[in-house]
Structures are given as C-alpha cells and as structure tokens.
Design an enzyme around this catalytic site. Structure first.
Site, short mmCIF file in Angstrom:
data_model
loop_
_atom_site.label_atom_id
_atom_site.label_comp_id
_atom_site.label_asym_id
_atom_site.label_seq_id
_atom_site.Cartn_x
_atom_site.Cartn_y
_atom_site.Cartn_z
N MET A 89 0.82 -1.21 0.00
CA MET A 89 0.00 0.00 0.00
C MET A 89 0.86 1.27 0.00
O MET A 89 0.75 2.11 0.89
CB MET A 89 -0.96 -0.03 1.19
CG MET A 89 -2.00 -1.12 1.06
SD MET A 89 -2.84 -1.07 -0.56
CE MET A 89 -4.21 -2.17 -0.30
N LEU B 20 3.06 3.96 -2.95
CA LEU B 20 3.42 4.24 -4.35
C LEU B 20 4.88 3.91 -4.58
O LEU B 20 5.73 4.24 -3.75
CB LEU B 20 3.19 5.73 -4.67
CG LEU B 20 1.76 6.18 -4.95
CD1 LEU B 20 1.74 7.66 -5.26
CD2 LEU B 20 1.15 5.38 -6.10
N HIS C 146 -4.84 -5.58 -8.45
CA HIS C 146 -5.78 -4.62 -7.86
C HIS C 146 -7.20 -5.18 -7.94
O HIS C 146 -7.60 -5.72 -8.98
CB HIS C 146 -5.68 -3.27 -8.60
CG HIS C 146 -6.55 -2.23 -7.98
ND1 HIS C 146 -6.21 -1.58 -6.81
CD2 HIS C 146 -7.76 -1.75 -8.34
CE1 HIS C 146 -7.18 -0.73 -6.49
NE2 HIS C 146 -8.12 -0.82 -7.40
C1 GAR Z 1 -5.59 -7.57 -2.57
O1 GAR Z 1 -6.98 -7.72 -2.75
C2 GAR Z 1 -5.02 -6.63 -3.63
O2 GAR Z 1 -5.69 -6.71 -4.85
C3 GAR Z 1 -5.19 -5.29 -2.97
O3 GAR Z 1 -4.86 -5.51 -1.64
C4 GAR Z 1 -5.29 -6.82 -1.26
C5 GAR Z 1 -4.21 -7.48 -0.46
O4 GAR Z 1 -4.69 -8.67 0.08
N1 GAR Z 1 -4.37 -4.28 -3.58
C6 GAR Z 1 -4.74 -3.02 -3.74
O5 GAR Z 1 -5.80 -2.57 -3.32
C7 GAR Z 1 -3.75 -2.16 -4.48
N2 GAR Z 1 -4.25 -0.86 -4.68
P1 GAR Z 1 -3.68 -9.77 0.63
O6 GAR Z 1 -2.74 -9.06 1.61
O7 GAR Z 1 -4.56 -10.77 1.32
O8 GAR Z 1 -2.93 -10.35 -0.53
#
Ligand code: GAR
Length: 194
Positions: free
Chosen positions: A94, A96, A113
């Site tokens: 999370m 940039l 994403h």
């Molecule tokens: C995932 O759903 C991913 O797509 C999202 O964070 C989550 C992490 O889940 N990413 C974003 O929102 C990027 N902007 P995880 O830690 O269980 O893999």
C-alpha cells in the site's frame, strides 16, 4: 536465473493471502519461480508470519526511519540485486513505487488490484464498487508506473455483483480470483508470453 527458475520478490503490507498463493505455487513447483524475498513496510503485518512459515526471507523496513522514499528504495534495490531478483510482484503493497525502484526494475514490476481498472483505483476498491452500485467489478494485473494503480494492463477478470452481495462476500469472490490469476499471469510473464 539459475536452475531455470526466475527469482522474484513479493512486496506486501497486509494479510498476505496473495503472497501466500504465489509462494505456495512456486514451492510446489507449479510456477517456474523462486520467491527469494518478501519486502514488507509494516512491522506487524501478518504477511511476515506467512513468509516465515514458508521459509521465505523477509526484508522489513520502517519508512519513517528514512528521510525520503529514495533512501529506502535504494536500500531495497541493493538487497534485491544481491539476491538476483529479476521480477517484482506487488501484492497489497500500500505504497506508491518511486523512481529509484522503477528505474532499477523498469517494466519488471507488476501489481494486482481488486477492480477493473481504471475504475476504483486506490484503497477500498471493493467498497468503492459497492457504493457505486455497479453490476460488475473484477481483478486487474498491470505493470506499475509512478501512478496509483495505473500502468499498462496485462490481464483482467470480471466478477458479477449479485444483489445479495455485501462488501465481505464480494471481497471473498475477488480474492479467490486473485489467488488463481496472479500466479498464472506471473507464469506467462516469466515464460515470455507477455
Ligand atoms: C488484494 O486484494 C489486492 O488486490 C489489494 O490488496 C489486497 C491485499 O490482500 N491491492 C490493492 O488494493 C492495491 N491498490 P492480501 O494481503 O490478502 O494479498
């Protein structure tokens, strides 16, 4: 690349279910990759324990210990190069990505994403889709540039939102797709199909 496997690093800040999906596919020999390191920017992120349980090294840093992004990214690049990392997969990282990392790994950083980009970038993409009352959303894997969830799209998959869905059930459907789609896209990428 030695032993025919592409060395990858996964960057994550949170629970790490995508990290786990990628690492398990690689460890089972179904993905021609070795996950050399998890890069994590949060001291207490659950993903760190998942990496330790799978025997994968963790590089954890505290952004506030550095004056600027270029400083911690330079340290990350040095570490990645020492580990011969060839590809970076952001999985819920999370933050940039800055120019130091982008220059060192140009065209070799991807992100997943939970929406059909360019719709609903940023945090809480699942909640954003629910609030917008759209009928479909989905998952996007894309190459990373300096923007927030921008960069060339590699693959997308659609999820239909049912009237019975809430943010939690939708999130579950999206994550099931993510865990299948991300390793598959990484495989296509390392095999030169993308
Ligand atoms: C995932 O759903 C991913 O797509 C999202 O964070 C989550 C992490 O889940 N990413 C974003 O929102 C990027 N902007 P995880 O830690 O269980 O893999």
């Amino acid at each position: 690349m030695s032993n025919g496997l592409t060395n990858i690093a996964v960057f994550a800040s949170g629970s790490g279910s995508n990290f786990e999906a990628i690492a398990e596919e690689a460890l089972a020999g179904r993905l021609p990759c070795q996950v050399k390191v998890l890069v994590c920017d949060r001291e207490h992120a659950p993903v760190k324990e998942k990496a330790q349980a799978l025997g994968i090294s963790v590089f954890c840093f505290r952004p506030r210990d550095y004056e600027q992004k270029a400083d911690f990214e330079a340290e990350i690049v040095r570490m990645l190069q020492e580990a011969d990392v060839e590809l970076i997969a952001l999985a819920g990282y999370m933050r940039l990505v800055g120019s130091t990392l982008l220059k060192a790994y140009e065209g070799r950083i991807m992100n997943i994403h939970p929406s059909l980009l360019p719709a609903f970038p940023g945090k809480d993409a699942v909640e954003q889709a629910m609030e917008a009352n759209v009928k479909v959303t989905g998952v996007t894997v894309h190459l990373v540039d300096e923007g927030m969830d921008t960069g060339p799209i590699i693959e997308q998959e659609v999820v239909r939102i049912q009237t019975t869905d809430d943010a939690q059930s939708l999130q579950k459907k999206i994550q099931q797709i993510e865990h299948r789609l991300y390793p598959a896209v990484i495989q296509q990428f390392v095999e030169g199909e993308i």
